[in-house]
Design an enzyme around this catalytic site. Structure first.
Site, PDB file in Angstrom:
ATOM      1  N   GLN A  66      53.733  42.983  40.932  1.00 30.33           N
ATOM      2  CA  GLN A  66      53.123  41.806  40.347  1.00 30.33           C
ATOM      3  C   GLN A  66      52.117  42.246  39.300  1.00 30.33           C
ATOM      4  O   GLN A  66      51.351  43.174  39.544  1.00 30.33           O
ATOM      5  CB  GLN A  66      52.429  41.063  41.480  1.00 30.33           C
ATOM      6  CG  GLN A  66      51.945  39.709  41.153  1.00 30.33           C
ATOM      7  CD  GLN A  66      51.025  39.219  42.262  1.00 30.33           C
ATOM      8  OE1 GLN A  66      50.226  39.974  42.797  1.00 30.33           O
ATOM      9  NE2 GLN A  66      51.148  37.965  42.603  1.00 30.33           N
ATOM     10  N   GLY A  67      52.138  41.609  38.145  1.00 27.17           N
ATOM     11  CA  GLY A  67      51.189  41.944  37.089  1.00 27.17           C
ATOM     12  C   GLY A  67      50.325  40.749  36.758  1.00 27.17           C
ATOM     13  O   GLY A  67      50.637  39.988  35.832  1.00 27.17           O
TER      14      GLY A  67
ATOM     15  N   SER B 234      46.287  40.732  37.556  1.00 29.49           N
ATOM     16  CA  SER B 234      44.930  41.159  37.170  1.00 29.49           C
ATOM     17  C   SER B 234      44.944  42.039  35.932  1.00 29.49           C
ATOM     18  O   SER B 234      45.899  42.773  35.688  1.00 29.49           O
ATOM     19  CB  SER B 234      44.293  41.960  38.304  1.00 29.49           C
ATOM     20  OG  SER B 234      44.086  41.161  39.424  1.00 29.49           O
TER      21      SER B 234
ATOM     22  N   SER C 123      50.231  46.891  43.102  1.00 27.51           N
ATOM     23  CA  SER C 123      50.821  47.708  44.172  1.00 27.51           C
ATOM     24  C   SER C 123      52.290  47.923  43.883  1.00 27.51           C
ATOM     25  O   SER C 123      52.957  47.024  43.369  1.00 27.51           O
ATOM     26  CB  SER C 123      50.719  46.999  45.521  1.00 27.51           C
ATOM     27  OG  SER C 123      49.426  46.511  45.713  1.00 27.51           O
TER      28      SER C 123
ATOM     29  N   GLU D 299      51.578  33.893  49.227  1.00 27.63           N
ATOM     30  CA  GLU D 299      50.942  35.074  49.788  1.00 27.63           C
ATOM     31  C   GLU D 299      50.073  34.690  50.984  1.00 27.63           C
ATOM     32  O   GLU D 299      49.958  35.427  51.951  1.00 27.63           O
ATOM     33  CB  GLU D 299      50.069  35.760  48.728  1.00 27.63           C
ATOM     34  CG  GLU D 299      49.451  37.050  49.241  1.00 27.63           C
ATOM     35  CD  GLU D 299      48.475  37.700  48.267  1.00 27.63           C
ATOM     36  OE1 GLU D 299      47.980  36.990  47.383  1.00 27.63           O
ATOM     37  OE2 GLU D 299      48.241  38.902  48.406  1.00 27.63           O
TER      38      GLU D 299
ATOM     39  N   GLU E  90      33.207  36.377  47.330  1.00 30.59           N
ATOM     40  CA  GLU E  90      32.450  35.372  46.570  1.00 30.59           C
ATOM     41  C   GLU E  90      33.371  34.246  46.110  1.00 30.59           C
ATOM     42  O   GLU E  90      33.030  33.064  46.204  1.00 30.59           O
ATOM     43  CB  GLU E  90      31.762  36.018  45.356  1.00 30.59           C
ATOM     44  CG  GLU E  90      30.597  36.932  45.705  1.00 30.59           C
ATOM     45  CD  GLU E  90      31.023  38.283  46.276  1.00 30.59           C
ATOM     46  OE1 GLU E  90      32.226  38.617  46.217  1.00 30.59           O
ATOM     47  OE2 GLU E  90      30.143  38.998  46.792  1.00 30.59           O
TER      48      GLU E  90
END
Lengths: 355, 380
Positions: B119-120, B122, B154, B237, B363
């Site tokens: 997965q791309g 971030s 990952s 997810e 956060e």
């Protein structure tokens, strides 16, 4: 596996919440607490609505207990259904219509206790002391744990009773008051013999304690609701204070504690109910009860203390009703077995299990 | 409400447990779990795509079965299977948003492990603030040319394909103008570099894209609606992931109990109190996970309680790791196989700090609870 409330359970909870919200708005709760009185007039209505039905399942009772905590329901429902009902059930005796309570605690630091002796001409006589007895002013009878020559047995005393002195023990939480009972040759009816007395008392305390864990969840939810409403309305520096992360994140952490406690207390209620039907293993029920109590006490105290912080100067006043929920949380945090004892039970179980 | 497995669920669990007992050691010995072999073994045994619709090769089972699978495989310490992103996130998104051609082309190979996905999402400047994505895709004949940099991906070094979020509308900002692309990792212009974490391990990668070509038939969902597609992916997810995390925590807790015994500390009252309290939090997570799964079964969506799982898992895992390392006393400074538990606690102590960062920082998660569950005003 289906760990979700059924539609009927949800309806029951909503109906209870609505009834309590209508009858006990926070200003009425504050007035009753201020005067340190309950609402005994509510009893016939509770019975009519089925709050005391012996067929009510344990999860259903847990949901009612949650709503009791949310509203600080000022009647003897918990003493009656939580403590006395399981004793009557074990004795195979029908519940009388009035509210009841259970007296088993010894005076700390004394070897007082309470003894029972057979009376001439049948029946029994009680002599001694029981303390921290809940809702005594509201009830029509007391179940008393007393030592007999054969061991601990459980007795029923109908009020008013000869030779029984009631001394109120003022409590932090004025909506669940306690009293010391002194018995001097007080006539009593044997309900559970010494064969099973200790066992039935332990089961009743666990039954009641499980409902208190559910009640603690309700207390926590109410404190969280009061705080989030305040955080959404109170404006400082030009914004509602709930828009500041330092405030919002504290409330999110309260919510985490509430959800963990909700899961564990409902699970304990389900298991205690299953154990009553002989459908749960003691090795599972005992620890589940301890887990629920520890988590629920923590959630209630934490949610109230967070709410006190978030409501600021308002929460520090007598008039703002939050402290009544905080007092209940502290009551729940202390009543019966201390948290350390529950943790000790869990440590024994965890460390004894095969690696 | 019934807190026990049904007969069918119990049978599924028993069979799975027996299968894992035989298969996990086979793949764990040489660490080959992180190869397509494990996914193929799972597929052959029928444990991939449990909740996928049967018409796409799945078994059409309820989320409860996925929960049982997640729990049992984590308890058995089964390898993280290499195509977890394909099976858990990309596949369900293609089921929901893919074209019929994409469904034929990708779903079966994802199930069988022939097509491994990463997965791309971030980027160096788009972490918590994912809508700040800057990787850009420029329209060209027959498709798009993609340039940019993705991080914390990952399995990218083993993946055949990547689900990529890119900005397709020049000059757009924030949520509009983003598109989800299915990128062939073997295309020219796609380079994968390992990221080294503060533990010394490399679990993640950086993906550098330089004018990489993506054909039109590899756009997933409508152009410009990539944000909504990405959110679907992330929602998948969160389905039964809480159960996986909790079961892994439970494995760590078992290891902690063994360490306590090995060190002769079972009689220490402070140790006993901490063990008991950790156990309560572990159980709270476990039963909240089951409650979330039951809501998912009932309503098709995870309930609000699911939002606490990852947050509180990270808090508890960090607390456990800190406690465990302190138990070792002066030997805690050792970082070698001759330390207690072969350096496991030293490693976990370091690794666990990222728990409150990866998959949504604490956060951000507290902000989501405050805003979406508690109804507080936006904090930004």
């Amino acid at each position: 596996m289906d760990f979700a409330l059924t539609d009927e359970q949800r309806d029951l909870q909503v109906a209870a919440a609505r009834y309590l919200a209508d009858r006990y708005p926070p200003d009425r709760i504050a007035a009753l607490a201020d005067a340190a009185v309950g609402d005994p007039d509510a009893w016939p209505e509770l019975r009519r609505q089925g709050w005391c039905d012996p067929e009510l399942g344990m999860v259903e009772k847990g949901l009612l207990a949650q709503e009791n905590g949310y509203a600080l329901h000022p009647t003897a429902w918990w003493s009656t259904v939580g403590l006395a009902q399981p004793v009557h059930r074990a004795a195979g005796a029908a519940m009388p219509p009035g509210p009841l309570t259970l007296a088993w605690q010894d005076e700390a630091g004394t070897d007082g206790g309470c003894r029972a002796a057979p009376a001439y001409g049948g029946g029994w006589r009680l002599t001694g002391t029981r303390c921290l007895v809940t809702d005594v002013a509201e009830v029509s009878g007391v179940l008393v744990a007393a030592d007999t020559p054969d061991g601990l047995a459980l007795f029923a005393v109908t009020m008013p009773a000869d030779g029984m002195t009631v001394t109120p023990q003022p409590t932090l939480d004025r909506l669940r008051r306690t009293a010391r009972l002194r018995f001097a040759d007080t006539p009593a009816e044997l309900l559970v013999t010494a064969d099973t007395g200790r066992q039935v008392l332990a089961a009743a305390r666990r039954h009641g304690g499980t409902l208190l864990a559910c009640e603690a969840v309700g207390v926590a939810r109410r404190a969280l609701d009061l705080a989030r409403r305040h955080a959404g309305q109170r404006v400082q520096f030009g914004r509602p204070i709930g828009a500041y992360q330092a405030v919002a994140h504290q409330l999110a952490d309260s919510y985490v504690a509430v959800e963990l406690a909700t899961s564990l207390s409902l699970r304990a209620a389900w298991l205690v109910g299953a154990a009553d039907r002989g459908a749960a293993d003691e090795a599972e029920v005992g620890p589940a009860y301890a887990e629920a109590v520890v988590a629920a006490r923590e959630a209630a105290v934490r949610a109230c203390e967070t709410a006190l912080q978030v409501t600021g100067g308002l929460g520090a006043t007598w008039e703002y009703p939050l402290h009544w929920w905080y007092r209940r949380a502290l009551w729940l945090d202390c009543f019966d077995l201390p948290t350390a004892a529950h943790l000790a039970t869990l440590a024994r179980q965890v460390l004894a299990a095969p690696a | 409400m019934d807190l026990r497995d049904t007969e069918d669920q119990a049978a599924f669990r028993t069979e799975l447990r027996a299968w894992l007992a035989v298969q996990v050691p086979r793949f764990a010995v040489d660490g080959s779990g992180t190869t397509p072999g494990w996914t193929k073994a799972l597929h052959t045994a029928g444990y991939t795509g449990l909740t996928w619709p049967t018409r796409y090769g799945g078994r059409g089972l309820s989320p409860t079965y996925q929960g049982i699978y997640a729990e049992e495989s984590a308890l058995a310490e089964a390898p993280d299977h290499i195509n977890v992103i394909g099976l858990g996130m990309v596949g369900p998104t293609i089921v929901e948003h893919g074209t019929p051609q994409q469904q034929i082309r990708f779903l079966e190979p994802i199930l069988s492990g022939e097509m491994v996905f990463c997965q791309g999402f971030s980027e160096p400047d788009a972490g918590s603030d994912l809508a700040a994505v800057r990787t850009r895709a420029v329209a060209t004949t027959g498709g798009w040319r993609v340039t940019g940099e993705k991080v914390w991906s990952s399995y990218a070094h083993q993946a055949d394909w990547c689900l990529l979020l890119a900005r397709t509308q020049p000059g757009s900002e924030r949520h509009p103008g983003l598109t989800c692309l299915l990128v062939d990792m073997r295309s020219p212009g796609v380079q994968v570099l390992p990221l080294r974490q503060n533990t010394g391990d490399s679990d993640f990668n950086q993906i550098v894209l330089t004018d990489a070509f993506v054909p039109t038939d590899c756009v997933l969902g409508p152009v410009g609606e990539g944000w909504q597609i990405a959110m679907t992916t992330l929602a998948h997810e969160r389905g039964t992931f809480g159960i996986t995390l909790t079961a892994r925590l439970s494995v760590e807790f078992g290891r902690l109990v063994r360490t306590v015994r090995e060190l002769g500390l079972t009689g220490d009252p402070t140790v006993r109190a901490e063990i008991a309290d950790l156990h309560v939090h572990l159980q709270g997570l476990r039963w909240t996970g089951y409650r979330a799964m039951s809501m998912l079964n009932r309503t098709g969506r995870p309930g609000p309680e699911s939002s606490i799982l990852k947050l509180h898992w990270s808090v508890t895992n960090q607390r456990l790791a800190a406690f465990a390392l302190r138990l070792l006393g002066p030997a805690g400074i050792l970082d070698s196989p001759d330390s207690s538990a072969a350096g496991h606690w030293q490693h976990l102590r370091l690794r666990s700090r990222a728990n409150s960062i990866e998959g949504g920082t604490s956060e951000i998660l507290r902000g989501i609870i405050a805003e979406r569950v508690l109804g507080l005003p936006r904090t930004r």
